[in-house]
Design a protein around this motif. Structure first.
Motif, PDB file in Angstrom:
ATOM      1  N   GLU A   1      -3.445   7.155   2.926  1.00 30.06           N
ATOM      2  CA  GLU A   1      -2.720   7.512   1.714  1.00 30.06           C
ATOM      3  C   GLU A   1      -1.956   6.328   1.128  1.00 30.06           C
ATOM      4  O   GLU A   1      -1.546   6.356  -0.030  1.00 30.06           O
ATOM      5  N   TRP A   2      -1.764   5.278   1.955  1.00 27.26           N
ATOM      6  CA  TRP A   2      -0.923   4.157   1.529  1.00 27.26           C
ATOM      7  C   TRP A   2      -1.661   2.822   1.532  1.00 27.26           C
ATOM      8  O   TRP A   2      -1.245   1.885   0.840  1.00 27.26           O
ATOM      9  N   PHE A   3      -2.784   2.747   2.278  1.00 30.70           N
ATOM     10  CA  PHE A   3      -3.511   1.486   2.411  1.00 30.70           C
ATOM     11  C   PHE A   3      -4.986   1.727   2.146  1.00 30.70           C
ATOM     12  O   PHE A   3      -5.452   2.869   2.139  1.00 30.70           O
ATOM     13  N   ASN A   4      -5.745   0.640   1.959  1.00 29.83           N
ATOM     14  CA  ASN A   4      -7.132   0.800   1.540  1.00 29.83           C
ATOM     15  C   ASN A   4      -8.082   1.056   2.701  1.00 29.83           C
ATOM     16  O   ASN A   4      -9.299   0.900   2.561  1.00 29.83           O
TER      17      ASN A   4
ATOM     18  N   TYR B   1      -4.505  -4.893   5.711  1.00 28.28           N
ATOM     19  CA  TYR B   1      -5.105  -4.049   4.679  1.00 28.28           C
ATOM     20  C   TYR B   1      -4.396  -4.310   3.354  1.00 28.28           C
ATOM     21  O   TYR B   1      -3.263  -4.804   3.321  1.00 28.28           O
ATOM     22  N   ASP B   2      -5.049  -3.919   2.254  1.00 29.35           N
ATOM     23  CA  ASP B   2      -4.387  -3.906   0.958  1.00 29.35           C
ATOM     24  C   ASP B   2      -3.495  -2.672   0.867  1.00 29.35           C
ATOM     25  O   ASP B   2      -3.901  -1.561   1.257  1.00 29.35           O
TER      26      ASP B   2
ATOM     27  N   LEU C   1      -2.270   0.177  -1.366  1.00 28.30           N
ATOM     28  CA  LEU C   1      -2.853   0.764  -2.570  1.00 28.30           C
ATOM     29  C   LEU C   1      -1.986   0.412  -3.780  1.00 28.30           C
ATOM     30  O   LEU C   1      -0.755   0.467  -3.705  1.00 28.30           O
TER      31      LEU C   1
ATOM     32  N   GLU D   1      -1.014   1.801  -6.440  1.00 26.01           N
ATOM     33  CA  GLU D   1      -0.018   2.761  -6.908  1.00 26.01           C
ATOM     34  C   GLU D   1       1.133   2.962  -5.920  1.00 26.01           C
ATOM     35  O   GLU D   1       2.137   3.606  -6.229  1.00 26.01           O
ATOM     36  N   LYS D   2       1.000   2.391  -4.708  1.00 27.00           N
ATOM     37  CA  LYS D   2       2.039   2.541  -3.686  1.00 27.00           C
ATOM     38  C   LYS D   2       2.915   1.293  -3.539  1.00 27.00           C
ATOM     39  O   LYS D   2       3.944   1.336  -2.873  1.00 27.00           O
ATOM     40  N   ARG D   3       2.505   0.181  -4.130  1.00 24.85           N
ATOM     41  CA  ARG D   3       3.188  -1.085  -3.879  1.00 24.85           C
ATOM     42  C   ARG D   3       4.644  -1.061  -4.335  1.00 24.85           C
ATOM     43  O   ARG D   3       5.524  -1.596  -3.649  1.00 24.85           O
TER      44      ARG D   3
ATOM     45  N   THR E   1       5.198  -5.019   1.439  1.00 24.45           N
ATOM     46  CA  THR E   1       4.045  -5.463   0.651  1.00 24.45           C
ATOM     47  C   THR E   1       4.173  -6.960   0.431  1.00 24.45           C
ATOM     48  O   THR E   1       5.126  -7.426  -0.205  1.00 24.45           O
TER      49      THR E   1
END
Length: 596
Positions: free
Chosen positions: A463-466, A478-479, A481, A483-485, A492
């Protein structure tokens, strides 16, 4: 019962591990006892602790396995020295003492612990220990194996395959063709320490432009069609003078003078770090891709110090080179203690594989009375610290984090490996824009560019990372996401990535509950997690060290098990005087610059 002790020393990251009938009982690094990072000393404290965990005396050990065989590849080493003689006398001086101490290890062990003929002493090949540490403890019957580090007896990279109890090489790359030494050399060029500062370089890289020097690094390390790489040695001198005399004039013509450890981190050095990191990723991906084709397998086990490079590891997974990637948390030389024991138990003694590595909590622990004694003996009335035993430490800690406080979290058994995973951690609110700079300046006393990692509930990672692929050891990047940064800016990194730790309820229910409760309060099931230490010091070992670290830094609260310590001054991190910060930075910097 059969007790096997594996250990490493005389390189860096000395450690010991204990296995009973194939079951892992404990692993600990010697630095935690000696309070000096990355020590190479004979790990007498770690060995004694391992025997205490097993309930035996050292003389009752059935087998002791060392992570290196100094008799291997002697002809190759002699031929190399003769090739560069007399300049290679510098290399003899830098490595000769290490090898002589290795050859005397049998007598050292007998003298130190009073061993008898009951205990058999074995010398294992270095890269087989790395390979065993990750493959023989994995859930895989078959897997590709990639081990990359500075150097073993002769090999610097080992590419192979594991099947059942056996591991065999498909390709090896030998000294002086070393990706690990290349990364370590440039680490020192950038003003950090070899075998210690490589993680700093990885964290610095996103602040630079890799393209400025990428072509130069592609000249320095060239990939080959057979899955390997070649280092252009005309840039270096380490292969005949030894470290720290790393570079030839050609390297400095290309990149300029080395940075003074206390000098300014200019954009030039950031760009060099970015290019080095990018080229390391490219070469790692090249080798992994060749392994995938050569083995036809979709699973890979990674080990060796270079495989602490979590950005490279993340790309191997996320770009689909392999479908499953396993890296155990002590991928550096400390993990070879574990690998040495399982190499003997499985590959040599032909015992079935019954153990699967599922968590990292295999270090020392202390009982509740030790927590109370540490508080009573360390805290004085002048410290203005209150303490009490609480009913629900995870809930209390989560509430404090949501209020913006910085919390020390000391629980259960210490993690193995260089990264704190929720038992020896400093925690903070990832939603805060200011907390990253505050932590670096007034709690960790370290460089401002250093990133912090997120700990996230395992079942909510996607839900928070790719990726939702488990990353329990903070060893995959991981990236975040897009919309979560903005919701978790403190964890981040500048390039939109994060070094993720996914937390399992089964393996650390107490830490899971803390994050779960923080998520209930804030809507964010993520906390900022950094290791419980200051710059230049190892992660805290004893409860007294945790209390001392709490007292001399800007932490607001400390949880020792169920004991909660709080400072009378609210937001202590924010209110430390500039003089206190400068003094703490100077102390940490002095320790950080001790040679490895």
């Amino acid at each position: 019962m059969t007790h096997i002790l594996g250990f490493d020393c005389y390189g860096h990251d000395s450690a010991a591990a204990i296995v009973r009938d194939g079951a892992m009982l404990g692993l600990v690094e010697e630095e935690r006892f000696l309070r000096k990072k990355h020590v190479a000393e004979f790990p007498r404290n770690s060995i004694r602790w391992c025997c205490e965990v097993a309930g035996i005396e050292p003389r009752e050990l059935d087998h002791i396995v060392y992570y290196w065989n100094p008799r291997l590849h002697r002809k190759e080493r002699i031929a190399h020295l003769l090739r560069y003689f007399p300049k290679s006398l510098g290399l003899v001086a830098s490595r000769g003492d290490k090898e002589s101490r290795m050859l005397r290890l049998g007598s050292t062990l007998r003298q130190e612990f009073g061993l008898t003929d009951r205990t058999r002493i074995h010398f294992a090949e270095h890269h087989l220990c790395h390979a065993a540490s990750t493959f023989l403890t994995s859930p895989f019957e078959d897997a590709a194996i990639l081990s990359i580090d500075a150097a073993g007896e002769w090999d610097c990279t080992w590419m192979g395959v594991g099947h059942g109890l056996d591991m065999r090489p498909l390709k090896t790359i030998s000294f002086p063709q070393s990706l690990g030494l290349l990364y370590g050399a440039v680490t020192e060029f950038l003003g950090f320490n070899f075998a210690s500062g490589e993680g700093k370089v990885m964290g610095l890289a996103p602040y630079g432009d890799p393209h400025r020097y990428l072509d130069e690094f592609r000249k320095i390390v060239r990939t080959t069609d057979d899955g390997g790489y070649e280092i252009d040695l005309s840039y270096f001198r380490y292969h005949y003078l030894g470290r720290p005399r790393w570079f030839s004039p050609k390297f400095h013509r290309a990149f300029g003078p080395s940075r003074d450890p206390e000098g300014e981190l200019t954009q030039h050095y950031k760009d060099v770090s970015a290019a080095l990191q990018r080229r390391t990723e490219e070469v790692g991906l090249h080798m992994a891709s060749w392994l995938r084709k050569a083995t036809g397998l979709n699973k890979v086990c990674l080990a060796g110090g270079v495989c602490l490079n979590s950005v490279m590891n993340g790309r191997i997974l996320l770009e689909g080179v392999f479908d499953e990637v396993v890296v155990q948390p002590a991928a550096n030389d400390a993990g070879t203690a574990l690998g040495a024991a399982y190499w003997l138990w499985n590959s040599v003694m032909r015992q079935p594989r019954t153990y699967v590595f599922e968590h990292a909590y295999f270090g020392p622990w202390f009982e509740e009375q030790a927590y109370r004694s540490a508080i009573e003996s360390t805290v004085s009335p002048d410290d203005a610290v209150g303490w009490q035993k609480v009913d629900d430490a995870p809930e209390r800690a989560a509430r404090m984090l949501a209020e913006g406080k910085i919390v020390g979290w000391y629980q259960g058994r210490m993690e193995m490996g260089p990264r704190a995973l929720g038992n020896r951690s400093i925690l903070a609110d990832p939603r805060s824009d200011e907390i990253k700079d505050l932590l670096n300046a007034r709690v960790k006393f370290r460089e401002s560019f250093r990133p912090f990692a997120p700990s996230v509930l395992e079942d909510r990672t996607g839900e928070w990372f790719n990726s939702d692929y488990p990353s329990p050891y903070m060893i995959l990047v991981y990236d975040v996401l897009p919309e979560k940064r903005a919701l978790i800016p403190a964890v981040t990194h500048v390039d939109g990535t994060a070094r993720v730790q996914s937390v399992s309820k089964a393996h650390n229910p107490r830490y899971y509950r803390l994050i779960e409760e923080f998520g209930r309060i804030t809507g964010v099931p993520v906390v900022l997690n950094t290791s419980f230490n200051i710059r230049g010091e190892p992660i805290v070992h004893r409860p007294e060290q945790a209390v001392e670290c709490f007292l001399k830094t800007g932490m607001d609260a400390l949880f020792l098990g169920d004991y909660m310590l709080t400072k009378a001054v609210e937001s202590a991190a924010r209110l430390m005087t500039d003089e206190q910060v400068v003094a703490a930075h100077a102390s940490a910097s002095a320790m950080d610059n001790q040679p490895v």
